[in-house]
Write an enzyme that holds these catalytic residues in place. Structure first.
Site, PDB file in Angstrom:
ATOM      1  N   VAL A  10      21.333 -17.172 -12.891  1.00  0.00           N
ATOM      2  CA  VAL A  10      20.484 -17.152 -11.701  1.00  0.00           C
ATOM      3  C   VAL A  10      19.675 -18.449 -11.637  1.00  0.00           C
ATOM      4  O   VAL A  10      18.916 -18.781 -12.556  1.00  0.00           O
ATOM      5  CB  VAL A  10      19.541 -15.928 -11.713  1.00  0.00           C
ATOM      6  CG1 VAL A  10      18.673 -15.914 -10.458  1.00  0.00           C
ATOM      7  CG2 VAL A  10      20.344 -14.629 -11.819  1.00  0.00           C
ATOM      8  N   LYS A  11      19.870 -19.168 -10.533  1.00  0.00           N
ATOM      9  CA  LYS A  11      19.190 -20.455 -10.380  1.00  0.00           C
ATOM     10  C   LYS A  11      17.884 -20.230  -9.615  1.00  0.00           C
ATOM     11  O   LYS A  11      17.883 -19.706  -8.496  1.00  0.00           O
ATOM     12  CB  LYS A  11      20.116 -21.391  -9.602  1.00  0.00           C
ATOM     13  CG  LYS A  11      19.922 -22.847  -9.880  1.00  0.00           C
ATOM     14  CD  LYS A  11      21.063 -23.623  -9.228  1.00  0.00           C
ATOM     15  CE  LYS A  11      20.923 -25.098  -9.456  1.00  0.00           C
ATOM     16  NZ  LYS A  11      21.896 -25.839  -8.649  1.00  0.00           N
ATOM     17  N   VAL A  12      16.800 -20.629 -10.243  1.00  0.00           N
ATOM     18  CA  VAL A  12      15.461 -20.325  -9.722  1.00  0.00           C
ATOM     19  C   VAL A  12      14.680 -21.637  -9.568  1.00  0.00           C
ATOM     20  O   VAL A  12      14.674 -22.458 -10.487  1.00  0.00           O
ATOM     21  CB  VAL A  12      14.704 -19.404 -10.723  1.00  0.00           C
ATOM     22  CG1 VAL A  12      13.314 -19.064 -10.220  1.00  0.00           C
ATOM     23  CG2 VAL A  12      15.509 -18.142 -11.006  1.00  0.00           C
TER      24      VAL A  12
END
Ligand code: E4P
Length: 218
Positions: free
Chosen positions: A86-88
């Site tokens: 998950v890219k945050v």
């Protein structure tokens, strides 16, 4: 150093994967838009296709910027496939979300990193990867590769597990410089990866070998 490809283009992903050197993929909303992948359902379908091609981490970016939204979107993305990361974004709500994901064994890539302080916060929150954008720093006359070196020193000082994922790579020298410094991963376009293979002496040497073989085997 691991090689990720930074694209949502399936042909480029397949070509890099077929070389046998690809370890993973990074995407972002702009890369998706470039391939005309729009709408939640199509984007999710696209992530699944990428995960089907490459057997390694695939970064999927959240669009929400509030804590609850990031958590809910990130959990859905993580459920798509075991390899989804998950890219945050590096914003305060993002840091809180990274801590949550880290505590719940969901892998994260903290994106839009432009300073050592941001990289330090991401590591403390438990990010799996941190993505300093070296090309974009170079674009404003800052030192992108220098930032990778600075983060490497800081992470080494404290044995942080967070992996340095050099992003916004534009050319083969970025890749070489990151490898010398000890970045854990680099993500770049297919062109930059393929340019690593090129050397004029290789081309002229091969041409000569083939010509000499042809002379002796008429
Ligand atoms: C990182 O994961 C980003 O997708 C990317 O590397 C940004 O690169 P750009 O500066 O070429 O857009």
């Amino acid at each position: 150093m691991k090689f990720f490809i930074d694209t949502a283009n399936l042909n480029d992903i397949k070509e890099a994967n077929d070389l046998g050197i690809l370890d993973g993929v990074t995407t972002n909303p702009s890369l998706m838009a470039k391939e005309n992948i729009t709408g939640k359902e199509n984007i999710i379908k696209h992530y699944k296709e990428i995960c089907h091609i490459v057997h390694g981490p695939v970064s999927a970016e959240v669009i929400a910027t509030d804590y609850k939204g990031i958590i809910s979107e990130g959990e859905k993305l993580a459920d798509l496939h075991d390899n989804i990361v998950v890219k945050v974004p590096m914003i305060p709500e993002g840091i809180k979300a990274i801590r949550y994901f880290s505590d719940h064994n969901i892998k994260t890539n903290c994106t839009l990193i432009f300073s050592a302080g941001q990289a330090l916060l991401a590591a403390k929150a438990g990010a799996t990867y941190v993505s300093p954008f070296i090309g974009r720093l170079d674009d404003i006359s800052a030192d992108g590769v220098g930032l990778i070196a600075q983060i490497r020193r800081i992470y080494n000082n404290y044995d942080y597990d967070t992996q340095i994922l050099a992003a916004s790579v534009r050319h083969p020298m970025h890749i070489i410089d990151c490898a010398e410094i000890g970045a854990d991963v680099m993500t770049g376009p297919l062109k930059a990866i393929m340019q690593l293979a090129k050397h004029p002496l290789t081309d002229s040497g091969l041409e000569q070998f083939l010509a000499d073989y042809a002379k002796g085997n008429k």
